[in-house]
Design a protein around this motif. Sequence first.
Motif, PDB file in Angstrom:
ATOM      1  N   MET A   1       0.826  -1.353  -0.047  1.00  0.00           N
ATOM      2  CA  MET A   1      -0.222  -0.204  -0.057  1.00  0.00           C
ATOM      3  C   MET A   1       0.868   1.427   0.099  1.00  0.00           C
ATOM      4  SD  MET A   1      -3.055   0.667   2.544  1.00  0.00           S
ATOM      5  CE  MET A   1      -2.817   2.315   3.417  1.00  0.00           C
ATOM      6  N   ALA A   2       0.566   2.048  -0.949  1.00  0.00           N
ATOM      7  CA  ALA A   2       1.261   3.474  -0.911  1.00  0.00           C
ATOM      8  C   ALA A   2       1.289   4.472   0.369  1.00  0.00           C
ATOM      9  CB  ALA A   2       0.717   4.304  -2.104  1.00  0.00           C
ATOM     10  N   GLN A   3       2.221   4.736   0.715  1.00  0.00           N
ATOM     11  CA  GLN A   3       2.210   5.625   1.925  1.00  0.00           C
ATOM     12  C   GLN A   3       2.218   7.235   1.352  1.00  0.00           C
ATOM     13  OE1 GLN A   3       5.535   5.121   4.527  1.00  0.00           O
ATOM     14  NE2 GLN A   3       4.256   5.373   6.317  1.00  0.00           N
ATOM     15  N   HIS A   4       1.355   8.137   2.137  1.00  0.00           N
ATOM     16  CA  HIS A   4       1.254   9.560   1.814  1.00  0.00           C
ATOM     17  C   HIS A   4       2.326  10.247   2.395  1.00  0.00           C
ATOM     18  CE1 HIS A   4      -2.655   7.762   0.474  1.00  0.00           C
ATOM     19  NE2 HIS A   4      -2.585   8.106  -0.667  1.00  0.00           N
ATOM     20  N   VAL A   5       2.431  11.305   1.914  1.00  0.00           N
ATOM     21  CA  VAL A   5       3.306  12.322   2.535  1.00  0.00           C
ATOM     22  C   VAL A   5       2.890  12.755   3.802  1.00  0.00           C
ATOM     23  CG1 VAL A   5       4.259  14.692   2.135  1.00  0.00           C
ATOM     24  CG2 VAL A   5       4.382  13.260   0.304  1.00  0.00           C
ATOM     25  N   ARG A   6       1.672  13.064   3.983  1.00  0.00           N
ATOM     26  CA  ARG A   6       1.036  13.409   5.245  1.00  0.00           C
ATOM     27  C   ARG A   6       1.491  12.671   6.386  1.00  0.00           C
ATOM     28  NH1 ARG A   6      -3.697  15.423   5.427  1.00  0.00           N
ATOM     29  NH2 ARG A   6      -4.120  15.273   3.408  1.00  0.00           N
ATOM     30  N   ASP A   7       1.463  11.333   5.987  1.00  0.00           N
ATOM     31  CA  ASP A   7       2.044  10.217   7.070  1.00  0.00           C
ATOM     32  C   ASP A   7       3.512  10.257   7.676  1.00  0.00           C
ATOM     33  OD1 ASP A   7      -0.454   8.948   6.653  1.00  0.00           O
ATOM     34  OD2 ASP A   7       0.350   7.793   4.977  1.00  0.00           O
ATOM     35  N   LEU A   8       4.136  11.116   6.914  1.00  0.00           N
ATOM     36  CA  LEU A   8       5.689  11.240   7.527  1.00  0.00           C
ATOM     37  C   LEU A   8       6.011  12.670   7.549  1.00  0.00           C
ATOM     38  CD1 LEU A   8       7.461   8.862   5.087  1.00  0.00           C
ATOM     39  CD2 LEU A   8       6.604   8.316   7.060  1.00  0.00           C
ATOM     40  N   MET A   9       5.300  13.590   6.978  1.00  0.00           N
ATOM     41  CA  MET A   9       5.797  15.085   7.100  1.00  0.00           C
ATOM     42  C   MET A   9       5.503  15.522   8.534  1.00  0.00           C
ATOM     43  SD  MET A   9       2.319  17.265   5.695  1.00  0.00           S
ATOM     44  CE  MET A   9       1.154  17.393   6.812  1.00  0.00           C
ATOM     45  N   THR A  10       6.444  16.579   8.700  1.00  0.00           N
ATOM     46  CA  THR A  10       6.468  17.164  10.210  1.00  0.00           C
ATOM     47  C   THR A  10       5.340  18.299   9.893  1.00  0.00           C
ATOM     48  OG1 THR A  10       8.892  17.083  10.599  1.00  0.00           O
ATOM     49  CG2 THR A  10       7.666  18.704  11.664  1.00  0.00           C
ATOM     50  N   ARG A  11       4.544  18.268  10.681  1.00  0.00           N
ATOM     51  CA  ARG A  11       3.147  19.265  10.697  1.00  0.00           C
ATOM     52  C   ARG A  11       3.647  20.370  11.476  1.00  0.00           C
ATOM     53  NH1 ARG A  11      -1.171  16.234   9.251  1.00  0.00           N
ATOM     54  NH2 ARG A  11      -0.901  14.026   9.400  1.00  0.00           N
ATOM     55  N   ALA A  81       5.307  19.239  -2.386  1.00  0.00           N
ATOM     56  CA  ALA A  81       4.651  18.047  -2.346  1.00  0.00           C
ATOM     57  C   ALA A  81       3.232  18.466  -1.778  1.00  0.00           C
ATOM     58  CB  ALA A  81       5.019  16.881  -1.471  1.00  0.00           C
ATOM     59  N   THR A  82       2.418  17.502  -2.160  1.00  0.00           N
ATOM     60  CA  THR A  82       0.946  17.614  -1.532  1.00  0.00           C
ATOM     61  C   THR A  82       0.967  16.761  -0.397  1.00  0.00           C
ATOM     62  OG1 THR A  82      -0.249  16.112  -2.794  1.00  0.00           O
ATOM     63  CG2 THR A  82      -0.101  18.656  -3.475  1.00  0.00           C
ATOM     64  N   PRO A  83       0.042  16.776   0.689  1.00  0.00           N
ATOM     65  CA  PRO A  83      -0.024  15.637   1.635  1.00  0.00           C
ATOM     66  C   PRO A  83      -0.573  14.516   1.146  1.00  0.00           C
ATOM     67  CG  PRO A  83      -1.124  18.048   2.263  1.00  0.00           C
ATOM     68  CD  PRO A  83      -0.810  18.005   0.909  1.00  0.00           C
ATOM     69  N   ASP A  84      -1.351  14.484  -0.029  1.00  0.00           N
ATOM     70  CA  ASP A  84      -1.907  13.299  -0.379  1.00  0.00           C
ATOM     71  C   ASP A  84      -0.875  12.581  -1.556  1.00  0.00           C
ATOM     72  OD1 ASP A  84      -4.365  13.365   1.187  1.00  0.00           O
ATOM     73  OD2 ASP A  84      -5.033  14.581  -0.258  1.00  0.00           O
ATOM     74  N   GLU A  85       0.018  13.073  -1.701  1.00  0.00           N
ATOM     75  CA  GLU A  85       1.186  12.540  -2.824  1.00  0.00           C
ATOM     76  C   GLU A  85       1.686  11.294  -2.208  1.00  0.00           C
ATOM     77  OE1 GLU A  85       4.437  14.404  -5.332  1.00  0.00           O
ATOM     78  OE2 GLU A  85       3.505  15.588  -4.167  1.00  0.00           O
ATOM     79  N   ASP A  86       2.145  10.390  -3.059  1.00  0.00           N
ATOM     80  CA  ASP A  86       2.867   9.187  -2.772  1.00  0.00           C
ATOM     81  C   ASP A  86       4.300   9.701  -1.960  1.00  0.00           C
ATOM     82  OD1 ASP A  86       4.678   6.976  -3.317  1.00  0.00           O
ATOM     83  OD2 ASP A  86       2.770   5.961  -3.565  1.00  0.00           O
ATOM     84  N   VAL A  87       4.592   8.955  -1.019  1.00  0.00           N
ATOM     85  CA  VAL A  87       5.911   9.561  -0.636  1.00  0.00           C
ATOM     86  C   VAL A  87       6.977   9.041  -1.503  1.00  0.00           C
ATOM     87  CG1 VAL A  87       7.829   8.709   1.181  1.00  0.00           C
ATOM     88  CG2 VAL A  87       5.261   9.249   1.919  1.00  0.00           C
ATOM     89  N   ASP A  88       6.868   8.098  -2.161  1.00  0.00           N
ATOM     90  CA  ASP A  88       8.043   7.618  -3.365  1.00  0.00           C
ATOM     91  C   ASP A  88       7.963   8.540  -4.298  1.00  0.00           C
ATOM     92  OD1 ASP A  88       8.723   5.430  -1.840  1.00  0.00           O
ATOM     93  OD2 ASP A  88       7.240   4.384  -2.785  1.00  0.00           O
ATOM     94  N   VAL A  89       6.981   9.153  -4.578  1.00  0.00           N
ATOM     95  CA  VAL A  89       6.844  10.236  -5.709  1.00  0.00           C
ATOM     96  C   VAL A  89       7.689  11.364  -5.192  1.00  0.00           C
ATOM     97  CG1 VAL A  89       5.626  11.715  -7.195  1.00  0.00           C
ATOM     98  CG2 VAL A  89       5.006   9.343  -6.980  1.00  0.00           C
ATOM     99  N   ALA A  90       7.114  11.887  -4.021  1.00  0.00           N
ATOM    100  CA  ALA A  90       8.053  13.178  -3.457  1.00  0.00           C
ATOM    101  C   ALA A  90       9.490  12.776  -3.231  1.00  0.00           C
ATOM    102  CB  ALA A  90       6.968  13.446  -1.929  1.00  0.00           C
ATOM    103  N   VAL A  91       9.945  11.774  -2.793  1.00  0.00           N
ATOM    104  CA  VAL A  91      11.274  11.546  -2.766  1.00  0.00           C
ATOM    105  C   VAL A  91      11.870  11.490  -3.994  1.00  0.00           C
ATOM    106  CG1 VAL A  91      13.194   9.678  -1.946  1.00  0.00           C
ATOM    107  CG2 VAL A  91      11.072  10.252  -0.327  1.00  0.00           C
ATOM    108  N   THR A  92      11.501  10.764  -5.042  1.00  0.00           N
ATOM    109  CA  THR A  92      12.009  11.061  -6.386  1.00  0.00           C
ATOM    110  C   THR A  92      12.097  12.637  -6.761  1.00  0.00           C
ATOM    111  OG1 THR A  92      10.984   8.848  -6.943  1.00  0.00           O
ATOM    112  CG2 THR A  92      11.636  10.495  -8.811  1.00  0.00           C
ATOM    113  N   ALA A 119      11.685  10.450   5.504  1.00  0.00           N
ATOM    114  CA  ALA A 119      11.593   9.245   4.489  1.00  0.00           C
ATOM    115  C   ALA A 119      12.590   7.955   4.798  1.00  0.00           C
ATOM    116  CB  ALA A 119      11.664   9.669   3.140  1.00  0.00           C
ATOM    117  N   ALA A 120      13.725   8.285   5.354  1.00  0.00           N
ATOM    118  CA  ALA A 120      14.513   7.452   5.694  1.00  0.00           C
ATOM    119  C   ALA A 120      14.202   6.289   6.829  1.00  0.00           C
ATOM    120  CB  ALA A 120      16.089   7.936   6.002  1.00  0.00           C
ATOM    121  N   VAL A 121      13.640   7.244   7.934  1.00  0.00           N
ATOM    122  CA  VAL A 121      13.351   6.469   9.093  1.00  0.00           C
ATOM    123  C   VAL A 121      12.180   5.597   8.768  1.00  0.00           C
ATOM    124  CG1 VAL A 121      12.107   6.808  11.439  1.00  0.00           C
ATOM    125  CG2 VAL A 121      14.336   8.365  10.653  1.00  0.00           C
TER     126      VAL A 121
END
Length: 139
Positions: A1-11, A81-92, A119-121
Amino acid sequence: MAQHVRDLMTRNPVALTPDTPVREAARAMRDQGIGDVLVVEGDRVRGIVTDRDIVVRGLADRDDLSGCRLADVCSDRLVTATPDEDVDVAVTRMREHAVRRIAVVEGGRPVGVLSLGDAAVEKDSLSGLADISAARDNN
């Protein structure tokens, strides 16, 4: 399952105006244990300033930082990036633009910051970068 930026970002990122003195941004970074502040005009993100930007664009070029403002050291290539974006896309995207941190925006408004360390963590918790990113601040 794809992870979203919102799951990892610092708010709730620290956001300051372009005319903010660099010293004030440095204090905010120290006090919050962070390495960046977003630069905003009104409710829109204009750029990002990192601790490295302060050293390379501020200290390296000036004997006196008292008149130096965030606009003077701000990165002019804002990658977002947007919060709903896939983390892998943002990291790329981070890799393509050779940046370690990106502003997370929703409707042009800042809602967070995603760092390579975040993202690394999550993606490779056994990596050296994850270890460093998860460690306590040393200040």
